[in-house]
Design a protein around this motif. Structure first.
Motif, PDB file in Angstrom:
ATOM      1  N   UNK A  91       7.887 -16.490   5.682  1.00  0.00           N
ATOM      2  CA  UNK A  91       8.573 -15.246   6.019  1.00  0.00           C
ATOM      3  C   UNK A  91       9.402 -15.484   7.287  1.00  0.00           C
ATOM      4  N   UNK A  92      10.573 -14.895   7.384  1.00  0.00           N
ATOM      5  CA  UNK A  92      11.441 -15.146   8.548  1.00  0.00           C
ATOM      6  C   UNK A  92      10.800 -14.658   9.837  1.00  0.00           C
ATOM      7  N   UNK A  94       2.673  -3.741   6.453  1.00  0.00           N
ATOM      8  CA  UNK A  94       2.783  -4.629   7.612  1.00  0.00           C
ATOM      9  C   UNK A  94       2.600  -3.864   8.924  1.00  0.00           C
ATOM     10  N   UNK A  95       2.375  -2.545   8.844  1.00  0.00           N
ATOM     11  CA  UNK A  95       2.169  -1.750  10.048  1.00  0.00           C
ATOM     12  C   UNK A  95       3.372  -1.704  10.964  1.00  0.00           C
ATOM     13  N   UNK A 138      11.155  -6.407   4.222  1.00  0.00           N
ATOM     14  CA  UNK A 138      10.886  -7.448   3.230  1.00  0.00           C
ATOM     15  C   UNK A 138       9.441  -7.926   3.303  1.00  0.00           C
ATOM     16  N   UNK A 139       8.896  -8.026   4.517  1.00  0.00           N
ATOM     17  CA  UNK A 139       7.493  -8.390   4.657  1.00  0.00           C
ATOM     18  C   UNK A 139       6.591  -7.306   4.069  1.00  0.00           C
ATOM     19  N   UNK A 140       6.909  -6.040   4.364  1.00  0.00           N
ATOM     20  CA  UNK A 140       6.104  -4.933   3.847  1.00  0.00           C
ATOM     21  C   UNK A 140       6.130  -4.895   2.319  1.00  0.00           C
ATOM     22  N   UNK A 141       7.308  -5.091   1.738  1.00  0.00           N
ATOM     23  CA  UNK A 141       7.432  -5.085   0.283  1.00  0.00           C
ATOM     24  C   UNK A 141       6.710  -6.288  -0.322  1.00  0.00           C
ATOM     25  N   UNK A 142       6.835  -7.446   0.325  1.00  0.00           N
ATOM     26  CA  UNK A 142       6.142  -8.655  -0.135  1.00  0.00           C
ATOM     27  C   UNK A 142       4.635  -8.409  -0.194  1.00  0.00           C
ATOM     28  N   UNK A 149      14.792  -5.178  11.154  1.00  0.00           N
ATOM     29  CA  UNK A 149      14.367  -4.164  10.209  1.00  0.00           C
ATOM     30  C   UNK A 149      14.231  -4.752   8.813  1.00  0.00           C
ATOM     31  N   UNK A 150      15.200  -5.539   8.392  1.00  0.00           N
ATOM     32  CA  UNK A 150      15.136  -6.124   7.055  1.00  0.00           C
ATOM     33  C   UNK A 150      13.953  -7.074   6.942  1.00  0.00           C
TER      34      UNK A 150
END
Length: 547
Positions: free
Chosen positions: A402-403, A317-318, A364-368, A359-360
């Motif tokens: 995504x939040x 997600x950069x 979570x976006x990066x892991x997704x 941060x979360x």
């Protein structure tokens, strides 16, 4: 005295804040504090800055923060708009295509690609130009002792991994500061002196990262940024900043790090892209282990964490460096208010509350994204491709749900149930304005800091004592208007319609903006403005959500 002078081991240096680590996060923290008049020491164990690229992307919010440090003229020389980001499968079918706008509601390109060594050089040049900062390169933090009124740190001279000896003894100095901020990376020394636990999502993949300088600077790359979701070898091909390209290749099962992390392997993987020693220079090859983890607490007494010392995430997600610079922006103004006595020390606890929410989301976006990209099973990858192609035909956003990146707790104006009173917690906008004869983006023309922006002069609805308190803590009282003839001392002329139409649609007459550009709260009518200011005043004293 400046700590680079040849002093003996007994010399002691006093600071408001000691920053450990002189990367982008540490330097941003130091600059923001020094711009507020704080004396800051920056300790960095490496004598010279790291010369090779690492992070390559920042978003519009980070561009705005960097510009506010005094880098607004420099950013266009070391970065370029990202333009696009396309995902393709192993057969070359487009699974997802994102086109990034040239501008955003922060006034800067939505996403930018940059060269980290050039950014770090610009940050360090800016830091060294400020009278409140001492940069101690080649000094390593060895001990931290917390005292009732500050922290004592022992630092030892170093030259990378080789100690600098004097008469057979490593030279050392004693530094004292009210607070210490650890911006010293994933293996943080400061974090090792704290009791905080780490939350680890168990997401770990090894990727070979290649930084390449093509000899033909005019070669067109389309798309400019590409993600290849091929189970045979998930790969990334993106801009590495002006004049550079980056390739990343996932390590496959049965492949060792040692055999992957070789120049021969790098050139072999680059062959399909028509990149070879005859038309490009391989600037760097290294294998990174992408992880997803964070410290559960970012403050323990007078010790605080920021950047990779507090969290690590995959790069998909950069948001790695971006998250660290957000840490600096959130923390620095709070430290300044606490140091000045205008806020209770408990305000610093909102730092973990607020930043861990963001941060979360980023992790979570990066892991997704990573789980989509890193799929090595051909059958599962085929199912993924079919779903993403169907989503594309139906024009469904595969990233929907995504939040959002808003604050949901901390120092915000809240409703009776404790939830933020909309638009509290949202990222504030920035547009071009005219103020006292100057025209440009708001931060560069008006400045940054606590700001009460209203459709009428807010000073007229506040009593003298409240106005005096606003002056004491640095809250600027401004009127936003579209009248081109307005030239009062508090008049800000909205040239692009970035403010007034937004306020009108939201049914608001005033916004109280924090120095990190997030909205503390809003007033539906001018007669509600005094209560809004009182809510902030109470929040700084109580350091708890304001209801």
């Amino acid at each position: 005295m400046h700590p680079d002078n040849d002093m003996g081991a007994a010399m002691t240096f006093e600071y408001d804040v000691l920053v450990v680590g002189a990367g982008p996060v540490g330097l941003t923290t130091a600059i923001q504090l020094a711009m507020r008049g704080r004396r800051v020491g920056v300790v960095e164990r490496w004598p010279q800055p790291y010369p090779l690229p690492r992070a390559v992307v920042f978003d519009h919010e980070i561009a705005r923060i960097l510009a506010s440090l005094g880098l607004d003229d420099v950013l266009p020389t070391l970065s370029e708009p990202a333009e696009d980001y396309e995902w393709r499968n192993g057969e070359g079918q487009t699974l997802l295509r994102l086109a990034f706008d040239d501008t955003s509601h922060s006034g800067w390109p939505f996403m930018s690609i940059f060269t980290q060594p050039r950014l770090e050089a610009a940050l360090e040049e800016r830091a060294r130009a400020l009278p409140g900062i001492d940069i101690l390169r080649g000094w390593e933090a060895m001990e931290l002792t917390e005292e009732p009124t500050g922290v004592e740190s022992t630092v030892a001279a170093s030259a990378g991994d080789r100690p600098l000896l004097r008469d057979g003894v490593r030279e050392h100095r004693t530094l004292r500061a009210a607070y210490v901020v650890g911006c010293d990376g994933a293996n943080s020394f400061v974090r090792s002196r704290m009791r905080t636990a780490m939350t680890d999502l168990g997401f770990q993949y090894d990727w070979l990262v290649l930084d390449v300088v093509p000899h033909d600077r005019d070669r067109a790359w389309s798309p400019r940024n590409l993600q290849v979701c091929d189970p045979a070898r998930p790969s990334t091909v993106v801009s590495g900043g002006p004049g550079r390209r980056r390739w990343e290749f996932m390590r496959l099962p049965g492949e060792t790090v040692a055999e992957l992390n070789r120049a021969e392997s790098a050139w072999r993987l680059l062959e399909p892209w028509d990149v070879h020693p005859g038309n490009a220079t391989l600037e760097r090859h290294t294998v990174y282990t992408f992880q997803a983890r964070w410290a559960d607490t970012w403050r323990e007494g007078r010790l605080l964490l920021a950047g990779d010392a507090a969290h690590q995430m995959p790069p998909f997600a950069g948001q790695g460096m971006c998250s660290g610079i957000r840490d600096a922006a959130n923390l620095s103004w709070k430290l300044d208010l606490v140091l000045s006595g205008h806020a209770d020390e408990a305000l610093l606890d909102t730092y973990t509350t607020e930043r861990s929410q963001h941060l979360r989301h980023a992790i979570e976006l990066s892991v997704h994204l990573g789980r989509i990209i890193c799929e090595p099973d051909p059958g599962a990858a085929a199912e993924r491709d079919a779903q993403m192609l169907a989503d594309q035909r139906a024009r469904r956003d595969p990233l929907a749900g995504m939040p959002p990146q808003t604050l949901t707790g901390g120092l915000l104006s809240c409703q009776a149930d404790g939830s933020p009173a909309e638009p509290a917690g949202e990222l504030g906008r920035q547009g071009r304005v005219r103020f006292r004869g100057r025209t440009g983006l708001f931060d560069q023309v008006v400045g940054t800091g606590l700001t009460l922006l209203a459709v009428e002069d807010p000073g007229r609805v506040l009593d003298a004592e409240t106005v005096a308190w606003c002056e004491l803590v640095g809250i600027r009282l401004l009127r936003i208007t579209d009248d081109p003839a307005a030239d009062g001392r508090s008049d800000v002329v909205d040239l692009d319609g970035a403010y007034l139409p937004h306020l009108d649609r939201a049914g608001r007459h005033a916004l109280l903006l924090r120095p990190d550009h997030y909205v503390f709260g809003a007033a539906a009518h001018m007669h509600d403005v005094p209560a809004l200011v009182t809510a902030l005043r109470d929040g700084l004293t109580l350091a708890s959500p304001v209801r």
